[in-house]
Enzyme design. Structure first.
Site, short mmCIF file in Angstrom:
data_model
loop_
_atom_site.label_atom_id
_atom_site.label_comp_id
_atom_site.label_asym_id
_atom_site.label_seq_id
_atom_site.Cartn_x
_atom_site.Cartn_y
_atom_site.Cartn_z
N ARG A 143 -2.63 -6.50 -7.69
CA ARG A 143 -1.54 -7.64 -7.52
C ARG A 143 -1.53 -8.59 -8.46
O ARG A 143 -0.69 -9.25 -8.92
CB ARG A 143 -1.70 -7.99 -6.08
CG ARG A 143 -1.23 -7.18 -5.06
CD ARG A 143 -1.61 -7.41 -3.79
NE ARG A 143 -3.04 -8.24 -3.83
CZ ARG A 143 -3.87 -8.27 -2.90
NH1 ARG A 143 -3.39 -8.44 -1.46
NH2 ARG A 143 -5.12 -8.68 -3.08
N LYS B 221 -16.20 -7.43 4.12
CA LYS B 221 -15.12 -7.84 5.05
C LYS B 221 -15.45 -7.68 6.51
O LYS B 221 -16.05 -6.70 6.76
CB LYS B 221 -14.00 -7.22 4.70
CG LYS B 221 -13.37 -7.55 3.00
CD LYS B 221 -12.20 -6.84 2.98
CE LYS B 221 -11.44 -6.78 1.73
NZ LYS B 221 -10.31 -6.17 1.34
N SER C 157 -3.74 -7.45 2.78
CA SER C 157 -3.95 -7.21 4.44
C SER C 157 -4.48 -8.26 5.05
O SER C 157 -4.14 -8.64 6.21
CB SER C 157 -4.98 -6.07 4.53
OG SER C 157 -4.55 -4.84 3.99
N HIS D 17 0.71 -1.18 0.00
CA HIS D 17 -0.05 -0.02 -0.18
C HIS D 17 0.89 1.17 -0.04
O HIS D 17 0.59 2.17 -0.72
CB HIS D 17 -0.81 0.26 1.26
CG HIS D 17 -2.05 -1.01 1.07
ND1 HIS D 17 -2.43 -1.72 2.42
CD2 HIS D 17 -2.86 -1.18 0.24
CE1 HIS D 17 -3.46 -2.49 2.19
NE2 HIS D 17 -3.63 -2.35 1.04
#
Length: 160
Positions: free
Chosen positions: A95, A42, A132, A18
């Protein structure tokens, strides 16, 4: 005319990947808003206020320029925030092809809704495998996350 962009994310917690994207995006825009957003799909490890604090400290420790504003947004559309601050670009770190597939429809809708463009930015390959979620899992099992997160986050997770 100022070039203003927003880097949105849950940042739960912020990773070195990040920070890499934030630092490079800060060099491309006159003003960069790093926006902690609530993701209803989430379950968060950290409250939004803690994520904002850790982001601010991590950005400061990394020496990332003074053109960065850290904020949070939990109600309404992301493009509403972008429009409110005069941003015409969203910067999204990606990613893998999975991220591209997930982010592309949102980018199209954001452009349609508010004329806000999305720029995809690849992380440094050294951080491309880190998420994360992975950091949370490694940390919860007692593993060392220092290679993946800024020092303020590592200290916070070690205390938790």
């Amino acid at each position: 005319m100022q070039r203003i962009a927003v880097v949105p994310g849950s940042f739960d917690p912020v990773t070195l990947g990040h920070l890499d994207v934030i630092e490079r995006a800060a060099g491309l825009f006159d003003e960069l808003h790093v926006l902690v957003v609530h993701n209803p799909s989430k379950v968060a490890l950290l409250p939004i206020s803690e994520r904002v604090s850790l982001l601010e400290e991590s950005i400061r420790d990394a020496g990332i320029g003074g053109n960065v504003v850290v904020a949070s947004w939990s109600v309404g559309l992301l493009v509403d925030y972008a429009t409110d601050v005069g941003a015409s670009v969203l910067v999204k770190g990606i990613r893998s092809q999975v991220d591209v597939a997930y982010e592309t429809p949102m980018a199209i809708v954001n452009r349609h809704l508010a004329g806000v463009e999305t720029v995809f930015m690849l992380p440094d390959p050294a951080h491309a495998h880190v998420s994360s979620s992975l950091v949370r899992q490694v940390s919860s099992l007692g593993g060392d996350v220092t290679p993946y997160v800024p020092a303020p986050v590592a200290r916070f997770l070690q205390r938790s």
